[in-house]
Design a protein around this motif. Structure first.
Motif, PDB file in Angstrom:
ATOM      1  N   LYS A 123     -12.113  -0.443   6.586  1.00  0.00           N
ATOM      2  CA  LYS A 123     -12.356  -1.141   7.849  1.00  0.00           C
ATOM      3  C   LYS A 123     -12.231  -0.209   9.044  1.00  0.00           C
ATOM      4  N   VAL A 124     -11.322   0.759   8.946  1.00  0.00           N
ATOM      5  CA  VAL A 124     -11.203   1.748  10.023  1.00  0.00           C
ATOM      6  C   VAL A 124     -12.514   2.508  10.169  1.00  0.00           C
ATOM      7  N   LEU A 125     -13.096   2.923   9.041  1.00  0.00           N
ATOM      8  CA  LEU A 125     -14.358   3.649   9.087  1.00  0.00           C
ATOM      9  C   LEU A 125     -15.495   2.771   9.587  1.00  0.00           C
ATOM     10  N   GLN A 126     -15.460   1.506   9.225  1.00  0.00           N
ATOM     11  CA  GLN A 126     -16.512   0.605   9.699  1.00  0.00           C
ATOM     12  C   GLN A 126     -16.471   0.473  11.219  1.00  0.00           C
TER      13      GLN A 126
ATOM     14  N   GLY B 106      -1.704  -3.167  -4.066  1.00  0.00           N
ATOM     15  CA  GLY B 106      -1.974  -2.209  -3.003  1.00  0.00           C
ATOM     16  C   GLY B 106      -3.430  -2.125  -2.587  1.00  0.00           C
ATOM     17  N   HIS B 107      -4.282  -2.945  -3.183  1.00  0.00           N
ATOM     18  CA  HIS B 107      -5.715  -2.842  -2.912  1.00  0.00           C
ATOM     19  C   HIS B 107      -6.040  -3.098  -1.447  1.00  0.00           C
ATOM     20  N   ALA B 108      -5.289  -3.966  -0.798  1.00  0.00           N
ATOM     21  CA  ALA B 108      -5.573  -4.295   0.607  1.00  0.00           C
ATOM     22  C   ALA B 108      -5.465  -3.073   1.501  1.00  0.00           C
TER      23      ALA B 108
ATOM     24  N   GLY C 206      -9.546   6.454  -1.807  1.00  0.00           N
ATOM     25  CA  GLY C 206      -8.648   5.308  -1.827  1.00  0.00           C
ATOM     26  C   GLY C 206      -9.226   4.139  -2.606  1.00  0.00           C
ATOM     27  N   LEU C 207     -10.507   3.857  -2.422  1.00  0.00           N
ATOM     28  CA  LEU C 207     -11.138   2.768  -3.176  1.00  0.00           C
ATOM     29  C   LEU C 207     -11.122   3.051  -4.668  1.00  0.00           C
ATOM     30  N   LEU C 208     -11.438   4.277  -5.042  1.00  0.00           N
ATOM     31  CA  LEU C 208     -11.448   4.642  -6.460  1.00  0.00           C
ATOM     32  C   LEU C 208     -10.061   4.538  -7.075  1.00  0.00           C
ATOM     33  N   GLN C 209      -9.051   4.983  -6.342  1.00  0.00           N
ATOM     34  CA  GLN C 209      -7.688   4.929  -6.864  1.00  0.00           C
ATOM     35  C   GLN C 209      -7.206   3.494  -6.981  1.00  0.00           C
TER      36      GLN C 209
ATOM     37  N   GLY D 252       0.800  -1.214   0.000  1.00  0.00           N
ATOM     38  CA  GLY D 252       0.000   0.000   0.000  1.00  0.00           C
ATOM     39  C   GLY D 252       0.828   1.256   0.000  1.00  0.00           C
ATOM     40  N   CYS D 253       2.162   1.121  -0.083  1.00  0.00           N
ATOM     41  CA  CYS D 253       3.064   2.276  -0.101  1.00  0.00           C
ATOM     42  C   CYS D 253       3.119   2.866  -1.512  1.00  0.00           C
ATOM     43  N   THR D 254       3.377   4.166  -1.575  1.00  0.00           N
ATOM     44  CA  THR D 254       3.406   4.831  -2.869  1.00  0.00           C
ATOM     45  C   THR D 254       4.787   4.723  -3.513  1.00  0.00           C
TER      46      THR D 254
END
Length: 412
Positions: A115-118, A106-108, A183-186, A89-91
């Motif tokens: 999950k943080v928001l959930q 990096g999708h995970a 993040g999901l869209l990217q 997930g690093c750029t």
């Protein structure tokens, strides 16, 4: 009937730290093999360049191929290279051929943000609905003068559809629901972020709609592809180094390594490297260059970052020189930028923008080659970059103590 070619057996005692340092240097294209290459080719051959708002991507390209900032920025604008969340997930800055499967790796990380928001009580449906609204807005402005919108601009358009998560959200690093949706869209290749001034050494971004096709491969195939590339970039790595870069489990790593055909190669230092058979064959006939070859690299250059093995690049003289130095010069991540000769770290440096100069120190008296290369990099940074930050929050003020220390060590 065809038979598999035998992999050469290299005597363990021949694979000394000295030889393996030069081998890594060679595989990284730092010996002139990438001279004249374009930015995408450099990143394909030497590996993705870590990007955290610092100058590493530019220095990576200049050190290997003499690429100046305008050429790098033009490649970025043309989407021949791009900064994307990939391994762990690093750029990193990737070549176009790696966009789809790099994003898949990096999708995970994007899912982790959801999950943080959930855990804060936000339903996944709300995040996905917000993502759809963001995409609608960006598609709506495509082709206009303002087709790139920053998060503030997106929020202004969407208003209350972007929910504030209050103090509890701030504690979790999620003040609103917008970053998770972005993040999901990217991660799906539906949007991409672009630096507001077209440069790779800062972290202020806007977003535009994108239509990147997926890789067409499942996650297992992508893991195999990642390890093939990683072993090509490094010329060989331990299982621990492979797992650090990839974040694969032991089982995933071993299965992917088996699929690549990689073999285990013991070294004189007692380590076991996983190497591709073709690389073993090349290493068996490899001869280290005799002439010095000096480079000033970033502390996060692929030579040291891919395997986080900077301590292996110091010889006894260098290790003794930096022992006990504040900032952990022998830690996995370098505290300063290295001066390197054929894979061996022979000194450290930092850029002093207030005086448009490089502060540097070599562990032994500097050769003419060091003096020449310091002057070249000094001029290049001054003309092309203006500064050489390690990361986005690095500043001349935060660097002042280190610069003074390097000056003092050089004058001893």
């Amino acid at each position: 009937m065809t038979t598999k070619a035998a992999v050469p057996q290299i005597p363990q005692e021949q694979l000394t730290p000295e030889l393996l340092r030069v081998w890594s240097w060679h595989r990284q294209g730092l010996g002139g093999t990438l001279a004249g290459a374009d930015p995408a080719t450099v990143l394909d051959r030497a590996g993705w360049a870590r990007s955290v708002g610092g100058a590493n991507a530019y220095l990576t390209l200049f050190a290997r191929a003499g690429i100046r900032r305008p050429e790098a920025d033009a490649a970025l604008a043309a989407q021949h290279i791009h900064e994307l969340p990939a391994a762990r997930g690093c750029t990193y800055v990737l070549p176009a051929t790696d966009y789809a499967w790099g994003l898949q790796l990096g999708h995970a990380s994007a899912e982790a943000s959801v999950k943080v928001l959930q855990r804060l009580g936000v339903e996944r449906r709300e995040i996905e609905d917000l993502a759809a609204e963001v995409l609608r807005v960006l598609l709506g402005v495509r082709g206009t003068e303002t087709e790139a919108l920053d998060p503030r601009g997106i929020k202004q358009v969407l208003g209350d559809k972007v929910r504030s998560l209050g103090e509890e959200g701030k504690k979790k690093g999620a003040s609103t629901t917008l970053p998770a949706a972005l993040g999901l869209l990217q991660a799906d290749g539906r949007i991409r972020r672009v630096p507001v001034n077209g440069r790779l050494d800062q972290q202020r971004y806007s977003y535009v709609a994108w239509q990147l096709e997926d890789s067409g491969q499942d996650d297992e195939a992508v893991r195999v592809r990642m390890l093939e590339r990683f072993l090509c970039w490094t010329g060989g790595a331990t299982l621990g180094q492979i797992r650090w870069f990839s974040a694969f489990t032991v089982a995933q790593s071993k299965k992917a390594l088996a699929a690549t055909g990689a073999v285990e190669v013991p070294t004189a230092a007692g380590h076991v490297l996983w190497m591709l058979p073709g690389d073993v064959d090349e290493l068996a006939g490899f001869e280290a260059p005799k002439a010095a070859d000096i480079q000033l690299l970033s502390g996060s250059d692929s030579l040291v970052l891919l395997r986080r093995n900077s301590a292996d690049l110091f010889d006894e003289t260098g290790a003794e020189a930096v022992a006990g130095m504040s900032g952990s010069a022998l830690a996995a991540d370098l505290s300063d930028h290295p001066i390197v000769d054929r894979g061996r770290i022979i000194g450290l440096w930092q850029y002093d923008p207030d005086n448009a100069r490089i502060a540097w120190w070599t562990f032994e008296p500097a050769s003419d080659g060091v003096l020449v290369r310091v002057a070249q990099i000094e001029q290049w940074i001054t003309e092309d970059l203006g500064d050489c930050r390690s990361f986005s929050l690095d500043s001349p003020k935060s660097r002042a103590t280190t610069i003074a220390r390097l000056d003092a060590l050089r004058q001893r």
